[in-house]
Design an enzyme around this catalytic site. Structure first.
Site, PDB file in Angstrom:
ATOM      1  N   CYS A  65     -18.624 -35.801  79.767  1.00  0.00           N
ATOM      2  CA  CYS A  65     -19.938 -36.409  79.613  1.00  0.00           C
ATOM      3  C   CYS A  65     -19.753 -37.697  78.813  1.00  0.00           C
ATOM      4  CB  CYS A  65     -20.963 -35.461  78.991  1.00  0.00           C
ATOM      5  SG  CYS A  65     -20.805 -35.127  77.229  1.00  0.00           S
ATOM      6  N   HIS A  98      -2.010 -25.912  68.735  1.00  0.00           N
ATOM      7  CA  HIS A  98      -2.497 -25.227  67.540  1.00  0.00           C
ATOM      8  C   HIS A  98      -3.744 -24.379  67.774  1.00  0.00           C
ATOM      9  CE1 HIS A  98      -0.420 -28.150  64.512  1.00  0.00           C
ATOM     10  NE2 HIS A  98       0.399 -27.735  65.475  1.00  0.00           N
ATOM     11  N   ARG A 132       1.873 -18.728  63.596  1.00  0.00           N
ATOM     12  CA  ARG A 132       0.837 -18.791  62.560  1.00  0.00           C
ATOM     13  C   ARG A 132      -0.512 -19.224  63.131  1.00  0.00           C
ATOM     14  NH1 ARG A 132       3.392 -23.794  62.155  1.00  0.00           N
ATOM     15  NH2 ARG A 132       2.036 -25.547  61.587  1.00  0.00           N
TER      16      ARG A 132
END
Length: 144
Positions: A65, A98, A132
């Site tokens: 958008c 991540h 992690r």
């Protein structure tokens, strides 16, 4: 690989370029976006992408958008979605590595067409690092 894409009127040209790029590479693309420049409501084109991702009918989603914000906010209302608003290739890579992002939100008015295609390639070719980061991703959904 199967991808769902959705866009509003600000992202129509980007959508066509991205779909052509992906299909040339052999990807299967579900197109939920508008094909016109007439003003439309982005949620109507984002919810189907988010549902495909949630239902695992596709590997990833791409939404476009003007600012990327409205589409991103809409997609992230779906519990299994981790949509990332990205405006550079580097942010796109981190969103995958991540955050295990499963939808890429592109701000058509703030990225060039070439940048957008580079971000799509980076998004689809970057693996989640896990480790992690997995624990953090596990804490994202809200359970009431």
């Amino acid at each position: 690989m199967k991808i769902s894409i959705g866009n509003d009127h600000a992202g129509t040209d980007y959508k066509f370029a991205i779909v052509n790029h992906l299909e040339a590479k052999g990807y299967v693309v579900n197109n939920y976006g508008t094909d016109a420049a007439d003003s439309v409501d982005y949620p109507d084109f984002v919810h189907p992408v988010a549902l495909d991702v949630t239902n695992k009918a596709v590997d990833f989603g791409i939404i476009i958008c003007g600012s990327g914000n409205g589409a991103n906010m809409t997609a992230n209302k779906h519990q299994e979605v981790r949509s990332a608003l990205c405006w550079t290739k580097e942010i796109t890579v981190l969103a995958r590595e991540h955050n295990d992002a499963n939808i890429l939100s592109i701000p058509a008015r703030y990225t060039s067409m070439q940048q957008a295609i580079e971000m799509v390639d980076a998004f689809l070719n970057t693996k989640f690092e896990g480790g992690r980061h997995q624990n953090r991703v596990n804490k994202i959904p809200v359970s009431c």
